[in-house]
Write an enzyme that holds these catalytic residues in place. Structure first.
Site, PDB file in Angstrom:
ATOM      1  N   LYS A  14      54.857  70.017  99.290  1.00 31.90           N
ATOM      2  CA  LYS A  14      54.476  71.374  98.883  1.00 31.90           C
ATOM      3  C   LYS A  14      55.143  71.762  97.557  1.00 31.90           C
ATOM      4  O   LYS A  14      54.495  72.291  96.675  1.00 31.90           O
ATOM      5  CB  LYS A  14      54.868  72.404  99.964  1.00 31.90           C
ATOM      6  CG  LYS A  14      54.210  72.170 101.312  1.00 31.90           C
ATOM      7  CD  LYS A  14      54.546  73.296 102.295  1.00 31.90           C
ATOM      8  CE  LYS A  14      56.013  73.442 102.616  1.00 31.90           C
ATOM      9  NZ  LYS A  14      56.587  72.379 103.477  1.00 31.90           N
ATOM     10  N   ARG A  22      65.050  61.806  99.225  1.00 30.58           N
ATOM     11  CA  ARG A  22      64.789  62.878  98.257  1.00 30.58           C
ATOM     12  C   ARG A  22      66.026  63.224  97.428  1.00 30.58           C
ATOM     13  O   ARG A  22      67.112  63.410  97.961  1.00 30.58           O
ATOM     14  CB  ARG A  22      64.298  64.116  99.016  1.00 30.58           C
ATOM     15  CG  ARG A  22      64.053  65.324  98.158  1.00 30.58           C
ATOM     16  CD  ARG A  22      63.030  66.221  98.763  1.00 30.58           C
ATOM     17  NE  ARG A  22      63.516  67.060  99.846  1.00 30.58           N
ATOM     18  CZ  ARG A  22      62.787  68.009 100.428  1.00 30.58           C
ATOM     19  NH1 ARG A  22      61.536  68.214 100.056  1.00 30.58           N
ATOM     20  NH2 ARG A  22      63.294  68.730 101.388  1.00 30.58           N
ATOM     21  N   ARG A  56      55.185  80.783 107.565  1.00 32.21           N
ATOM     22  CA  ARG A  56      55.427  79.713 108.527  1.00 32.21           C
ATOM     23  C   ARG A  56      55.170  80.174 109.955  1.00 32.21           C
ATOM     24  O   ARG A  56      55.282  79.375 110.890  1.00 32.21           O
ATOM     25  CB  ARG A  56      56.887  79.276 108.427  1.00 32.21           C
ATOM     26  CG  ARG A  56      57.155  78.078 107.565  1.00 32.21           C
ATOM     27  CD  ARG A  56      58.650  77.873 107.598  1.00 32.21           C
ATOM     28  NE  ARG A  56      59.107  76.589 107.185  1.00 32.21           N
ATOM     29  CZ  ARG A  56      59.375  76.229 105.931  1.00 32.21           C
ATOM     30  NH1 ARG A  56      59.122  77.053 104.951  1.00 32.21           N
ATOM     31  NH2 ARG A  56      59.880  75.055 105.672  1.00 32.21           N
ATOM     32  N   ARG A 102      63.767  70.299 111.937  1.00 26.91           N
ATOM     33  CA  ARG A 102      62.795  70.982 111.071  1.00 26.91           C
ATOM     34  C   ARG A 102      61.365  70.575 111.447  1.00 26.91           C
ATOM     35  O   ARG A 102      60.461  71.412 111.459  1.00 26.91           O
ATOM     36  CB  ARG A 102      63.091  70.680 109.602  1.00 26.91           C
ATOM     37  CG  ARG A 102      64.294  71.475 109.087  1.00 26.91           C
ATOM     38  CD  ARG A 102      65.012  70.780 107.940  1.00 26.91           C
ATOM     39  NE  ARG A 102      64.200  70.647 106.749  1.00 26.91           N
ATOM     40  CZ  ARG A 102      64.379  69.701 105.811  1.00 26.91           C
ATOM     41  NH1 ARG A 102      65.332  68.800 105.945  1.00 26.91           N
ATOM     42  NH2 ARG A 102      63.608  69.659 104.765  1.00 26.91           N
ATOM     43  N   ARG A 109      69.734  67.556  99.238  1.00 22.42           N
ATOM     44  CA  ARG A 109      69.799  68.828  99.959  1.00 22.42           C
ATOM     45  C   ARG A 109      70.614  68.669 101.236  1.00 22.42           C
ATOM     46  O   ARG A 109      70.486  67.669 101.926  1.00 22.42           O
ATOM     47  CB  ARG A 109      68.384  69.297 100.295  1.00 22.42           C
ATOM     48  CG  ARG A 109      67.922  70.420  99.393  1.00 22.42           C
ATOM     49  CD  ARG A 109      66.490  70.720  99.602  1.00 22.42           C
ATOM     50  NE  ARG A 109      66.147  71.067 100.979  1.00 22.42           N
ATOM     51  CZ  ARG A 109      64.947  71.465 101.352  1.00 22.42           C
ATOM     52  NH1 ARG A 109      63.996  71.562 100.459  1.00 22.42           N
ATOM     53  NH2 ARG A 109      64.699  71.759 102.600  1.00 22.42           N
TER      54      ARG A 109
HETATM   55  P1  ADP Z   1      61.374  72.361 104.164  1.00 25.13           P
HETATM   56  O1  ADP Z   1      59.949  72.795 104.186  1.00 25.13           O
HETATM   57  O2  ADP Z   1      61.563  71.027 103.486  1.00 25.13           O
HETATM   58  O3  ADP Z   1      62.096  72.460 105.470  1.00 25.13           O
HETATM   59  P2  ADP Z   1      62.081  74.672 102.524  1.00 25.13           P
HETATM   60  O4  ADP Z   1      62.814  74.475 101.245  1.00 25.13           O
HETATM   61  O5  ADP Z   1      60.711  75.198 102.465  1.00 25.13           O
HETATM   62  O6  ADP Z   1      62.191  73.262 103.204  1.00 25.13           O
HETATM   63  O7  ADP Z   1      62.941  75.608 103.491  1.00 25.13           O
HETATM   64  C1  ADP Z   1      64.271  75.303 103.824  1.00 25.13           C
HETATM   65  C2  ADP Z   1      64.694  76.100 105.046  1.00 25.13           C
HETATM   66  O8  ADP Z   1      64.602  77.524 104.759  1.00 25.13           O
HETATM   67  C3  ADP Z   1      63.810  75.911 106.279  1.00 25.13           C
HETATM   68  O9  ADP Z   1      64.212  74.783 107.043  1.00 25.13           O
HETATM   69  C4  ADP Z   1      64.041  77.248 107.017  1.00 25.13           C
HETATM   70  O10 ADP Z   1      65.280  77.245 107.677  1.00 25.13           O
HETATM   71  C5  ADP Z   1      64.133  78.248 105.887  1.00 25.13           C
HETATM   72  N1  ADP Z   1      62.810  78.834 105.565  1.00 25.13           N
HETATM   73  C6  ADP Z   1      62.096  78.650 104.429  1.00 25.13           C
HETATM   74  N2  ADP Z   1      60.932  79.335 104.467  1.00 25.13           N
HETATM   75  C7  ADP Z   1      60.905  79.975 105.664  1.00 25.13           C
HETATM   76  C8  ADP Z   1      59.976  80.831 106.324  1.00 25.13           C
HETATM   77  N3  ADP Z   1      58.811  81.172 105.746  1.00 25.13           N
HETATM   78  N4  ADP Z   1      60.276  81.291 107.549  1.00 25.13           N
HETATM   79  C9  ADP Z   1      61.437  80.969 108.144  1.00 25.13           C
HETATM   80  N5  ADP Z   1      62.354  80.153 107.600  1.00 25.13           N
HETATM   81  C10 ADP Z   1      62.109  79.669 106.378  1.00 25.13           C
END
Ligand code: ADP
Ligand code: ZN
Length: 218
Positions: free
Chosen positions: A13, A127, A88, A167, A156
């Site tokens: 993404k 990554r 999400r 996750r 990360r």
């Molecule tokens: P990834 O999709 O690789 O897990 P992101 O960088 O999108 O990583 O998000 C990192 C973390 O931030 C997620 O694992 C979650 O804990 C939190 N997060 C991000 N976006 C949301 C969301 N829309 N709702 C709830 N938690 C979120």
């Protein structure tokens, strides 16, 4: 044109968001990046609340929606916005519809990345990220610094196997509803399948562009 990117961690993404932003002059809004920025500052009012990210759990809808709403206020002039990592949950999807309609905008396109778990693990465990521009590299490329910024690449905190599995689980539980929500809506729904570790970001980007063209969206 406002675009929502759906897909599990490691599905690409962030990378596709960057490529789309460049190709169509759109602005990116990544909740993950916004949260990681907040976590750099222990005095931020949301600092404690966001600690659960380290366990691979989702941040509460209330907090996420607030952060997105604040970020949207700064983007009033954007030609279009790409949402990466948001919504999400169905509650977030509904909140986004409300926020956008108050700005006379709507979700026009949803791009759903279906990526096999083997490919996801390969990507996440390898990554490496530029802390400055967020460009994503893979350890097998052998780079130590970002090609653009010359800044040292980092891993990360949540890209380790234990947290990655959590996750994935969170994603599966919560996101099915979001997919259904958008399939039932009248926005364009583009579903991509990626099952080969050698598929390049550029190939996926070209596939997205051709799907957008087919639907007369670009
Ligand atoms: P990834 O999709 O690789 O897990 P992101 O960088 O999108 O990583 O998000 C990192 C973390 O931030 C997620 O694992 C979650 O804990 C939190 N997060 C991000 N976006 C949301 C969301 N829309 N709702 C709830 N938690 C979120
Ligand atoms: Zn960089």
């Amino acid at each position: 044109m406002n675009i929502v990117l759906l897909g599990p961690p490691g599905s690409g993404k962030g990378t596709q968001s960057q490529l789309l932003a460049e190709s169509f002059n759109l602005v990116q809004l990544s909740t993950g990046d916004l949260f990681r920025q907040i976590l750099q500052n222990p005095h931020h009012p949301l600092y404690d609340e966001l600690q659960i990210i380290k366990q691979g759990k989702l941040v509460s809808d209330e907090v996420v929606n607030k952060v997105v709403e604040d970020a949207l206020k700064k983007l009033t002039n954007a030609k279009g916005i790409i949402f990466d990592g948001f919504p999400r949950t169905v509650a977030q999807a509904k909140a986004l519809d409300r926020m956008l309609s108050s700005l006379n905008r709507k979700v026009d396109v949803v791009i759903d990345f279906n990526v096999t778990e083997g490919v996801l693990l390969y990507r996440l465990l390898g990554r490496r990220i530029c802390p400055n521009c967020k460009r994503v590299f893979h350890v097998n490329q052998g780079y130590i610094e970002c090609l653009d910024c010359k800044v040292k690449l980092v891993t990360r905190d949540d890209d380790n196997e234990e947290v990655i599995m959590k996750r994935f689980k969170e994603y599966k539980e919560k996101t099915v509803g979001v997919q259904e929500y958008y399939r039932d809506s009248n926005c364009a729904y583009i579903s991509l399948t990626i099952d080969d570790i050698d598929t390049t970001p550029e190939e996926v980007h070209q596939q997205i562009i051709s799907e957008l063209k087919e639907r007369d969206l670009v």
